[in-house]
Enzyme design. Structure first.
Site, short mmCIF file in Angstrom:
data_model
loop_
_atom_site.label_atom_id
_atom_site.label_comp_id
_atom_site.label_asym_id
_atom_site.label_seq_id
_atom_site.Cartn_x
_atom_site.Cartn_y
_atom_site.Cartn_z
N CYS A 38 -7.26 -0.40 17.69
CA CYS A 38 -8.18 0.19 17.14
C CYS A 38 -9.78 0.07 17.72
CB CYS A 38 -7.80 0.63 16.18
SG CYS A 38 -6.49 1.05 15.24
N HIS A 92 -14.42 3.94 12.41
CA HIS A 92 -13.06 4.24 12.72
C HIS A 92 -12.46 5.49 11.63
CE1 HIS A 92 -8.53 4.03 14.17
NE2 HIS A 92 -8.52 3.10 13.60
N ASN A 135 -5.11 9.04 12.42
CA ASN A 135 -5.77 7.99 13.31
C ASN A 135 -5.37 8.06 14.21
OD1 ASN A 135 -6.41 5.39 14.20
ND2 ASN A 135 -5.56 4.65 12.24
N1 ACO Z 1 5.21 8.70 1.30
C1 ACO Z 1 5.31 8.77 0.73
N2 ACO Z 1 5.21 6.81 -0.43
C2 ACO Z 1 4.57 6.28 0.56
C3 ACO Z 1 4.56 6.43 2.20
C4 ACO Z 1 4.78 7.82 2.66
N3 ACO Z 1 4.68 8.13 4.06
N4 ACO Z 1 3.96 5.48 3.06
C5 ACO Z 1 4.19 4.56 1.45
N5 ACO Z 1 4.49 5.22 0.32
C6 ACO Z 1 4.95 4.39 -1.07
C7 ACO Z 1 4.86 3.04 -0.48
O1 ACO Z 1 6.76 3.02 -0.52
C8 ACO Z 1 4.87 2.36 -1.72
O2 ACO Z 1 6.04 2.88 -2.74
P1 ACO Z 1 5.92 1.77 -3.90
O3 ACO Z 1 5.13 0.95 -4.53
O4 ACO Z 1 7.07 1.79 -4.67
O5 ACO Z 1 6.35 0.06 -2.86
C9 ACO Z 1 3.58 3.18 -1.92
O6 ACO Z 1 3.64 4.55 -1.57
C10 ACO Z 1 2.13 2.44 -1.59
O7 ACO Z 1 2.00 2.06 -0.66
P2 ACO Z 1 0.93 0.78 -0.04
O8 ACO Z 1 1.30 0.28 0.93
O9 ACO Z 1 0.16 0.37 -1.87
O10 ACO Z 1 -0.06 2.66 -0.11
P3 ACO Z 1 -1.99 2.24 0.35
O11 ACO Z 1 -2.29 2.97 -0.97
O12 ACO Z 1 -1.91 0.96 0.60
O13 ACO Z 1 -1.83 3.10 1.39
C11 ACO Z 1 -1.86 3.45 3.75
C12 ACO Z 1 -1.36 3.25 2.03
C13 ACO Z 1 -2.22 4.64 3.74
C14 ACO Z 1 -0.92 2.57 4.84
C15 ACO Z 1 -3.35 2.38 2.83
O14 ACO Z 1 -2.62 0.93 2.94
C16 ACO Z 1 -3.71 2.21 4.51
O15 ACO Z 1 -4.13 2.96 4.76
N6 ACO Z 1 -3.86 1.21 5.52
C17 ACO Z 1 -5.43 0.58 6.91
C18 ACO Z 1 -5.61 1.59 8.15
C19 ACO Z 1 -5.19 0.80 9.20
O16 ACO Z 1 -6.49 0.58 8.91
N7 ACO Z 1 -4.67 0.61 10.21
C20 ACO Z 1 -5.98 0.09 10.53
C21 ACO Z 1 -5.75 0.18 11.67
S1 ACO Z 1 -4.26 0.86 13.35
C22 ACO Z 1 -4.50 0.14 14.87
O17 ACO Z 1 -5.25 -0.99 15.02
C23 ACO Z 1 -3.42 1.05 15.94
#
Ligand code: ACO
Length: 330
Positions: free
Chosen positions: A115, A255, A285
């Protein structure tokens, strides 16, 4: 005599026509519009056609950027394509873009920094123009992320979309242009965000396909923490190098991965919401493409004005990160 600086003299972008909404995703994996919207800020994303490869998206963005700069494809000396979804293992996607747009005088290569790819490619392009090695650089960031998503994995498939953007660089007799940049990487955290299969570590085999190793894997929660910390620090470093403070900045283009990450960066930099450019509600994204697509959008809709100072900041797999301060002089 005024110092020559490297400027972005044209931008372009291309978004595939097909819109994939959160409601449609509800029918594909165990998720909900409410979860996606509140956890990420994403409402919908674009998905490229099956017959479109990354270079097809990149070539369209490149044509638009060249038209914006008032240049012909033959004027381009180098094409640098940032992507994690190349058309093929090789040749590089820059070469495919070259062939499509007819940039017969250019040498071409890809930059892979996930990214952060656009900012890394911009830094390479800036350096080549600044040293006089080339006159005109075409920096393209293009991604068909839908091709590497596991459409059975709700942790990743709801977050991403396809897009391309491009910027044309030349040196100009102006005060500023690209004012400062900072880049960094931390390879010790590689396993938190990767596509493991199909390279020399895990060459494609029946087993790697069965193990779904040809899809993106992400430890979202960990990535989130690092993304905020690194983008805040990179922003501060680039601002310090430019001699500006956050109050001098008109637009911050972070980003576009998650609205909560974007808001956290704004808060920690002491920047009001009116400075933050957000379009991930429409596109999700798009990896390397997010920043240049957003820059092109605000340049075209009139929000970006001549002499506005803009902070671009990215974070991605690697880990990689970077920040660039630009004075817009178009
Ligand atoms: N729908 C419903 N529930 C979901 C989904 C979904 N699509 N995805 C995950 N969950 C659930 C998980 O299973 C988890 O359930 P549990 O508590 O029973 O285990 C719950 O939701 C919470 O999961 P978290 O991972 O803690 O959720 P979080 O608030 O951290 O959000 C996210 C997840 C959106 C992925 C976030 O962590 C994020 O944006 N991370 C950074 C992404 C990023 O910046 N990437 C970098 C660039 S990408 C690149 O370089 C290619």
């Amino acid at each position: 005599m005024k110092k020559k600086t490297v400027s972005i003299i044209g931008t372009g972008s291309y978004l595939p026509e097909r819109v994939l909404t959160n409601q449609e995703l509800e029918k594909m994996v165990d998720t909900s519009d409410e979860w996606i919207l509140t956890r990420t800020g994403i409402r919908e994303r674009r998905i490229a056609r099956e017959d479109q490869a990354t270079s097809d998206l990149g070539a369209e963005a490149a044509r638009r950027a060249l038209a914006d700069a008032g240049l012909k494809a033959e004027d381009v000396d180098v094409i640098i394509c940032a992507t994690i979804t190349p058309d093929m293992g090789f040749p590089n996607t820059g070469c495919f873009i070259q062939n499509q747009i007819g940039a017969s005088n250019a040498f071409c290569f890809d930059v892979e920094a996930a990214c952060s790819g656009f900012l890394y490619a911009l830094e390479v392009g800036r350096s080549l123009v600044e040293t006089g090695a080339v006159k005109t650089a075409l920096v393209v960031a293009a991604e068909k992320i839908s091709a590497i998503l596991d459409w059975q994995d709700r942790n990743t498939c709801v977050l991403f979309g396809d897009a391309a953007g491009a910027a044309v660089l030349q040196a100009r007799d102006v005060e500023h242009g690209i004012m400062a940049s900072t880049m960094g990487s931390d390879g010790s955290l590689a396993e938190l965000l990767m596509l493991p299969g199909g390279g020399s570590r895990y060459p494609a085999s029946e087993q790697t396909v069965k193990d779904r190793l040809h899809y993106m894997k992400m430890a979202g929660r960990e990535v989130f923490k690092h993304a905020v910390n690194n983008m805040v620090q990179a922003s501060k470093d680039a601002l310090a190098k430019s001699g500006l403070t956050i109050d001098d900045i008109r637009w911050i283009i972070p980003h576009q991965a998650n609205l909560r990450i974007i808001n956290a960066i704004g808060e920690r930099l002491g920047a009001g919401a009116d400075k933050l450019v957000v379009n991930l509600d429409k596109y999700g994204n798009t990896s390397a493409a997010t920043i240049i697509v957003a820059l092109d959008e605000i340049a075209r809709d009139g929000r970006l004005k001549k002499h506005d100072k803009v902070l671009l900041v990215a974070f991605g797999g690697g880990f990689t990160w970077g920040a660039v301060v630009v004075e817009w002089d178009k």
